[in-house]
Write a protein that holds these residues in place. Structure first.
Motif, short mmCIF file in Angstrom:
data_model
loop_
_atom_site.label_atom_id
_atom_site.label_comp_id
_atom_site.label_asym_id
_atom_site.label_seq_id
_atom_site.Cartn_x
_atom_site.Cartn_y
_atom_site.Cartn_z
N MET A 49 15.75 -17.40 -27.51
CA MET A 49 15.33 -17.69 -26.14
C MET A 49 15.65 -19.14 -25.78
N VAL A 50 15.33 -20.06 -26.74
CA VAL A 50 15.60 -21.47 -26.50
C VAL A 50 17.10 -21.72 -26.39
N VAL A 51 17.88 -21.03 -27.25
CA VAL A 51 19.33 -21.21 -27.24
C VAL A 51 19.91 -20.73 -25.91
N LEU A 52 19.46 -19.55 -25.45
CA LEU A 52 19.96 -19.02 -24.19
C LEU A 52 19.61 -19.94 -23.03
N CYS A 53 18.40 -20.50 -23.06
CA CYS A 53 17.98 -21.41 -22.01
C CYS A 53 18.84 -22.66 -22.02
N SER A 54 19.14 -23.20 -23.21
CA SER A 54 19.97 -24.39 -23.32
C SER A 54 21.39 -24.11 -22.83
N VAL A 55 21.91 -22.93 -23.15
CA VAL A 55 23.26 -22.56 -22.70
C VAL A 55 23.33 -22.51 -21.18
N SER A 56 22.31 -21.95 -20.55
CA SER A 56 22.30 -21.88 -19.08
C SER A 56 22.25 -23.27 -18.46
N PHE A 57 21.50 -24.19 -19.09
CA PHE A 57 21.46 -25.56 -18.60
C PHE A 57 22.83 -26.22 -18.70
N LEU A 58 23.50 -26.04 -19.84
CA LEU A 58 24.81 -26.65 -20.05
C LEU A 58 25.84 -26.10 -19.07
N GLN A 59 25.82 -24.79 -18.90
CA GLN A 59 26.78 -24.18 -17.97
C GLN A 59 26.54 -24.63 -16.54
N ALA A 60 25.27 -24.81 -16.18
CA ALA A 60 24.95 -25.28 -14.83
C ALA A 60 25.44 -26.70 -14.61
N ASP A 61 25.52 -27.49 -15.70
CA ASP A 61 26.01 -28.86 -15.61
C ASP A 61 27.53 -28.94 -15.67
N GLY A 107 15.71 -34.94 -13.24
CA GLY A 107 15.06 -35.94 -14.08
C GLY A 107 14.77 -35.45 -15.49
N GLY A 108 15.53 -34.45 -15.94
CA GLY A 108 15.34 -33.96 -17.31
C GLY A 108 14.12 -33.09 -17.49
N LYS A 109 13.58 -32.53 -16.42
CA LYS A 109 12.38 -31.70 -16.52
C LYS A 109 12.75 -30.26 -16.86
N ASN A 110 11.75 -29.53 -17.31
CA ASN A 110 11.90 -28.11 -17.60
C ASN A 110 10.89 -27.37 -16.74
N SER A 111 11.38 -26.51 -15.87
CA SER A 111 10.49 -25.82 -14.92
C SER A 111 9.45 -24.98 -15.64
N LYS A 112 9.78 -24.47 -16.82
CA LYS A 112 8.82 -23.64 -17.55
C LYS A 112 7.69 -24.48 -18.14
N ASP A 113 7.98 -25.73 -18.46
CA ASP A 113 6.94 -26.60 -19.00
C ASP A 113 5.98 -27.09 -17.91
#
Length: 447
Positions: A1-13, A219-225
């Motif tokens: 789950m964490v990996v998939l979330c990180s991948v989506s962040f990278l692709q969005a950037d 600002g480096g935030k995570n909406s889930k947090d």
């Protein structure tokens, strides 16, 4: 789950994400966290690229590193142990080199149990390689034979561990290209490291400047947090309010407590009132266990450990430093007062049960000048006032503790840890003995 979330962040950037298979670590003796680090060797097989600059996840680029693409076939930084560090590497991908590595991956030793130790064994003569000089004229760089190995200067792999030992960078800070946060568990994305390591400020400043690539990520935030952080802010307040309601407002009205507070303030600090020792018989003194003080100290420290440990597990590691610190204070103080307050309540109830036995002291000794008609004590003992002053003083010291390194200009990790450790002892150690004494007094008054 964490990996998939990180991948989506990278692709969005705008990153190009390529999925690769895991390369198992062949070493039996290794740290658990090194289970998949040999996968890093696959950068040598990325033959669709002419040059690859590899950066560990705990590095941050603070200045342009384009000149690294002019480096030799393999470039890395030599650390103080005269061994290369694989956190920053320049690689010219080659299927031949990669296959040769794979043929030796189970035979070459690794002093770290990971990829870095293997690469040091593979590139035997790396310590004797020439230092890469990016400022050479372009005609010389283009005409020279591409070196098999070149060493990168500290500018391209500035080790935070070395910074903390000397309490300064060993090179010009303005010329730094890459900072490498190598101190084991003290990684820059964890909120508490910002209060221990000065170079983490660079990481946090870059983080604040990040644009919003996905909703709630500015600002480096995570909406889930964010939702969890709001819950962690509100829950202790609601818990304290509920406990206060159960303890006080169900038995007496709020107006009654306000009136009691008024009489306490108006009464001022008077002489300490207690039962004189001569008035207590030897049989009654035996009712106070001799081990009560030791139990109270143990209860205090147990409550302190739980109050410090549980928030570290609950608070998301990657929140902003101030957010993490405020949540830590809120949860630590709330848990401590609830846990140790519950212990004091048990002692209080035990004292009341003992007081109701025949031949014990009355519930309201004359020395306290109790007025049943008004429902309050007209005189306020200095013990209660001292407790208020002590509590406020300890709260001030606890809040000031993280600010001390900044106030005194301390940037050394060891001095920062020492200041916070001493401050923790100043807060919790007297706290245990103070509450122990109060427990004895409360118990003594009722028994």
């Amino acid at each position: 789950m964490v990996v998939l979330c990180s991948v989506s962040f990278l692709q969005a950037d705008g990153w190009i994400v390529e999925k690769i298979s895991l390369l198992a670590n062949p070493n039996q003796v290794r740290p658990k966290r090194f289970w998949g680090v040999y996968t890093k060797l696959k950068v040598f097989n990325m033959t669709s690229y002419k040059k690859v600059v590899y950066l560990d996840a705990d590095t941050i680029v603070v200045k342009s590193i384009e000149d690294l693409f002019k480096c030799g076939k393999f470039c890395a930084n030599l650390k103080h142990s005269e061994r290369l560090n694989s956190g920053v590497m320049v690689v010219e991908p080659s299927e031949k080199v990669f296959n040769d590595m794979m043929s030796k991956v189970t035979t070459l030793p690794s002093y770290t149990g990971g990829d870095q130790g293997f690469l040091n064994s593979y590139y035997v003569g790396f310590a004797n390689a020439h230092v890469y000089k990016p400022n050479l004229p372009s005609d010389i760089l283009n005409s020279r034979k591409v070196p098999e190995m070149e060493r990168l200067s500290t500018l391209y792999n500035a080790d935070v561990g070395l910074y903390m030992l000397a309490n300064k960078w060993m090179v010009d800070e303005k010329e730094l290209r890459v900072i490498h946060y190598t101190l084991g568990p003290l990684k820059p994305w964890d909120w508490w490291t910002s209060w221990l390591l000065k170079p983490v400020d660079v990481w946090q400043n870059v983080r604040l400047q990040l644009q919003e690539s996905l909703p709630g990520t500015g600002g480096g935030k995570n909406s889930k947090d964010e939702l969890l952080v709001k819950f962690l802010y509100l829950f202790p307040l609601l818990l304290v309010a509920f406990c206060y309601y159960r303890s006080f407002l169900q038995t007496q009205s709020l107006w009654h407590h306000v009136r009691q507070l008024y009489y306490k303030i108006r009464g001022g600090v008077l002489a300490y009132a207690s039962v004189p020792p001569s008035a207590v018989s030897s049989s009654q003194q035996l009712k106070v266990p001799a081990y009560l003080g030791a139990i109270s100290v143990c209860a205090c420290f147990a409550a302190a450990l739980v109050s410090l440990g549980l928030p570290l597990l609950l608070i998301p590691h990657q929140v902003m430093p101030w957010t993490g610190l405020l949540l830590m204070y809120e949860w630590t103080f709330t848990l401590f007062f609830l846990l140790f307050g519950s212990y004091l309540h048990l002692v209080y109830q035990w004292g009341r049960v003992a007081a109701n036995q025949p031949g014990q002291y009355p519930a309201h000794p004359a020395s306290l000048d109790y007025e049943p008609g008004k429902g309050h004590q007209r005189q306020q003992s200095c013990c209660d006032n001292a407790a208020w002053y002590y509590g406020l003083g300890m709260a001030f010291l606890a809040i000031a503790a993280p600010a001390l390194p900044g106030i005194f200009g301390v940037t050394s990790l060891f001095l920062r840890l020492h200041l916070n450790y001493v401050m923790a002892l100043d807060v919790y150690l007297p706290c245990g003995f103070d509450f122990t004494q109060k427990t004895r007094i409360f118990n003594y008054a009722y028994v």
